[in-house]
Motif scaffolding. Structure first.
Motif, mmCIF file in Angstrom:
data_model
loop_
_atom_site.group_PDB
_atom_site.id
_atom_site.type_symbol
_atom_site.label_atom_id
_atom_site.label_comp_id
_atom_site.label_asym_id
_atom_site.label_seq_id
_atom_site.Cartn_x
_atom_site.Cartn_y
_atom_site.Cartn_z
ATOM 1 N N ALA A 54 0.856 -1.191 0.000
ATOM 2 C CA ALA A 54 0.000 0.000 0.000
ATOM 3 C C ALA A 54 0.891 1.239 0.000
ATOM 4 C CB ALA A 54 -0.919 -0.001 1.213
ATOM 5 N N PRO A 55 1.004 1.973 -1.095
ATOM 6 C CA PRO A 55 1.921 3.123 -1.192
ATOM 7 C C PRO A 55 1.688 4.173 -0.116
ATOM 8 C CG PRO A 55 1.066 2.530 -3.360
ATOM 9 C CD PRO A 55 0.276 1.738 -2.357
ATOM 10 N N ASN A 56 0.433 4.369 0.312
ATOM 11 C CA ASN A 56 0.138 5.398 1.310
ATOM 12 C C ASN A 56 0.664 5.040 2.697
ATOM 13 O OD1 ASN A 56 -1.904 3.318 1.284
ATOM 14 N ND2 ASN A 56 -3.066 4.548 2.746
ATOM 15 N N LEU A 57 1.078 3.767 2.881
ATOM 16 C CA LEU A 57 1.600 3.336 4.187
ATOM 17 C C LEU A 57 3.076 2.985 4.137
ATOM 18 C CD1 LEU A 57 -1.358 1.010 5.311
ATOM 19 C CD2 LEU A 57 -0.906 3.358 6.077
ATOM 20 N N ALA A 58 3.630 2.770 2.955
ATOM 21 C CA ALA A 58 5.015 2.319 2.817
ATOM 22 C C ALA A 58 5.977 3.261 3.534
ATOM 23 C CB ALA A 58 5.382 2.219 1.340
ATOM 24 N N GLY A 59 6.790 2.669 4.423
ATOM 25 C CA GLY A 59 7.812 3.413 5.139
ATOM 26 C C GLY A 59 7.311 4.262 6.290
ATOM 27 N N LYS A 60 6.020 4.249 6.577
ATOM 28 C CA LYS A 60 5.466 5.109 7.621
ATOM 29 C C LYS A 60 5.348 4.384 8.960
ATOM 30 C CE LYS A 60 2.811 8.436 4.924
ATOM 31 N NZ LYS A 60 1.492 9.113 4.806
ATOM 32 N N ALA A 61 5.421 5.196 10.035
ATOM 33 C CA ALA A 61 5.210 4.663 11.380
ATOM 34 C C ALA A 61 3.717 4.508 11.632
ATOM 35 C CB ALA A 61 5.817 5.599 12.417
ATOM 36 N N ALA A 62 3.358 3.482 12.400
ATOM 37 C CA ALA A 62 1.944 3.230 12.679
ATOM 38 C C ALA A 62 1.783 2.682 14.078
ATOM 39 C CB ALA A 62 1.366 2.255 11.652
ATOM 40 N N GLU A 63 0.588 2.872 14.609
ATOM 41 C CA GLU A 63 0.227 2.317 15.920
ATOM 42 C C GLU A 63 -0.976 1.408 15.738
ATOM 43 O OE1 GLU A 63 -1.308 3.683 20.377
ATOM 44 O OE2 GLU A 63 -1.372 5.096 18.686
ATOM 45 N N PHE A 64 -0.876 0.218 16.313
ATOM 46 C CA PHE A 64 -2.000 -0.721 16.317
ATOM 47 C C PHE A 64 -2.476 -0.889 17.759
ATOM 48 C CE2 PHE A 64 -0.101 -1.754 12.275
ATOM 49 C CZ PHE A 64 -1.166 -2.124 11.473
ATOM 50 N N LYS A 65 -3.741 -0.556 17.981
ATOM 51 C CA LYS A 65 -4.341 -0.751 19.293
ATOM 52 C C LYS A 65 -4.960 -2.145 19.310
ATOM 53 C CE LYS A 65 -5.220 4.177 19.933
ATOM 54 N NZ LYS A 65 -6.233 5.254 20.177
ATOM 55 N N CYS A 66 -4.433 -3.003 20.175
ATOM 56 C CA CYS A 66 -4.814 -4.422 20.185
ATOM 57 C C CYS A 66 -5.469 -4.805 21.506
ATOM 58 C CB CYS A 66 -3.586 -5.309 19.970
ATOM 59 S SG CYS A 66 -2.605 -4.892 18.510
ATOM 60 N N ARG A 67 -6.347 -5.781 21.425
ATOM 61 C CA ARG A 67 -6.958 -6.359 22.627
ATOM 62 C C ARG A 67 -6.939 -7.871 22.484
ATOM 63 N NH1 ARG A 67 -10.161 -4.805 26.836
ATOM 64 N NH2 ARG A 67 -11.531 -6.399 27.725
ATOM 65 N N ILE A 68 -6.389 -8.552 23.480
ATOM 66 C CA ILE A 68 -6.251 -10.006 23.469
ATOM 67 C C ILE A 68 -7.497 -10.654 24.060
ATOM 68 C CG2 ILE A 68 -4.831 -11.967 24.173
ATOM 69 C CD1 ILE A 68 -3.396 -9.997 22.358
ATOM 70 N N HIS A 69 -8.102 -11.553 23.299
ATOM 71 C CA HIS A 69 -9.290 -12.267 23.779
ATOM 72 C C HIS A 69 -8.951 -13.668 24.286
ATOM 73 C CE1 HIS A 69 -12.275 -9.340 22.457
ATOM 74 N NE2 HIS A 69 -11.606 -9.230 21.319
ATOM 75 N N GLU A 70 -8.084 -14.360 23.568
ATOM 76 C CA GLU A 70 -7.740 -15.738 23.938
ATOM 77 C C GLU A 70 -6.266 -15.996 23.669
ATOM 78 O OE1 GLU A 70 -10.417 -18.891 22.428
ATOM 79 O OE2 GLU A 70 -11.637 -17.263 21.598
ATOM 80 N N ILE A 71 -5.742 -16.948 24.416
ATOM 81 C CA ILE A 71 -4.393 -17.455 24.176
ATOM 82 C C ILE A 71 -4.504 -18.974 24.068
ATOM 83 C CG2 ILE A 71 -2.029 -17.661 25.050
ATOM 84 C CD1 ILE A 71 -2.543 -15.143 26.720
ATOM 85 N N ARG A 72 -3.955 -19.526 23.011
ATOM 86 C CA ARG A 72 -4.032 -20.960 22.793
ATOM 87 C C ARG A 72 -2.635 -21.512 22.526
ATOM 88 N NH1 ARG A 72 -8.756 -20.629 18.159
ATOM 89 N NH2 ARG A 72 -10.466 -19.869 19.472
#
Length: 314
Positions: free
Chosen positions: A109-127
């Motif tokens: 995706a050219p609009n994202l290439a080389g850019k910094a990003a933050e992902f807000k994650c929530r863990i539901h399960e661990i297997r």
């Protein structure tokens, strides 16, 4: 050349399934069906599968394609962009984690290439997935067999049955082609064009079932719709010759689809589609019935050719 469909001679090469093949199949089944344990008393580790929600933000704004719910991810698999999975190590169920990453410069995706990003994650399960052993426990959990030996023997029998079925289908197909080669019939241009149109319609339907259209497929295969259609010409001619030969045998042998045979064929369609006969009723129109009858008489033609052939089994 006279039309010959009785007394055809060919070979049936019967493949005998070996113990090595059975063992390879067992190992593949074990690898594809690990024991999955829900982890509730510790945080996520490398090798664990986590079920998570995430939403991606770049320059403070949420971007398209960077959001998912109940996504499965094995930590350490390398499925996500570099640095993402490692930051989930140590996360507990119910915990919200902020993952900071930088998209690769060659990102699709050219609009994202080389850019910094933050992902807000929530863990539901661990297997945690661990491989089974080739033992009675695997036989019981996977195949509902009391012992591993019972599972082994049933699998070996099933594999041999399938090999025999494939060999028989290949034999019948070859016999039909041999018969068609002796049938003097050449479809006219209009028939061929109609058959090619039908083949293209079938292809469009199959692509749609995969979420694709003809234009997308042509771009991916670096071809054109016109070229695909032309490439199908020989197959269209072959289909028409085969159908004409079958119809001629039906006439010569006075073959008909009996009511019981039609009912059995309809019941098979219902089973193959996990439907009851009642659920199938709305689809049972004149076209459907015609296809069923065609299938029944074609099967009778192939059986007649097979029963009257001279087969040497190897």
């Amino acid at each position: 050349m006279s039309f010959t469909y009785r007394g055809l001679q060919t070979t049936l090469e019967r493949h005998i399934v070996t113990e090595e093949e059975v063992q390879q199949h067992i190992q593949r089944l074990i690898a594809e069906n690990p024991r999955v344990e829900a982890i509730t008393d510790r945080a996520a580790q490398l090798g664990d599968e986590v079920i998570l929600d995430y939403a991606g933000f770049c320059d403070g704004e949420q971007f398209a394609g960077g959001t998912a719910e109940k996504q499965s991810l094995t930590l350490g698999s390398g499925m996500f962009i570099p640095g993402f999975e490692e930051q989930l190590v140590g996360a507990a169920i119910g915990e919200e984690v902020s993952v900071l990453v930088t998209f690769p410069t060659e990102y699709h995706a050219p609009n994202l290439a080389g850019k910094a990003a933050e992902f807000k994650c929530r863990i539901h399960e661990i297997r945690l997935s661990t491989p089974h052993q080739a033992d009675d426990t695997f036989a019981k959990e996977f195949a509902k067999c009391d012992t591993f030996q019972e599972f082994h023997d049933k699998l070996a029998t099933s594999m041999q049955d399938f090999a025999d079925y494939r060999g028989e289908m290949d034999l019948q197909d070859r016999l039909l082609k041999m018969a068609v080669e002796t049938f003097e019939f050449t479809p006219d241009d209009a028939q061929v064009e109609r058959e090619m149109d039908e083949q293209m319609d079938i292809m469009r339907t199959q692509l749609a079932q995969q979420g694709l259209d003809m234009a997308m497929y042509c771009r991916f295969m670096n071809t054109t719709e016109a070229q695909i259609r032309e490439d199908n010409r020989a197959n269209a001619v072959s289909n028409l010759r085969t159908q004409a030969a079958i119809e001629q045998i039906v006439v010569l042998e006075n073959l008909v689809a009996e009511e019981e045979e039609i009912n059995q064929a309809v019941a098979l369609v219902a089973r193959q589609n996990n439907m009851t006969l009642e659920q199938l009723k709305p689809y049972y129109n004149a076209e459907f019935e015609s296809q069923i009858i065609s299938h029944v008489v074609t099967s009778k033609v192939m059986k007649l050719i097979r029963d009257n052939a001279v087969i040497t089994e190897i």
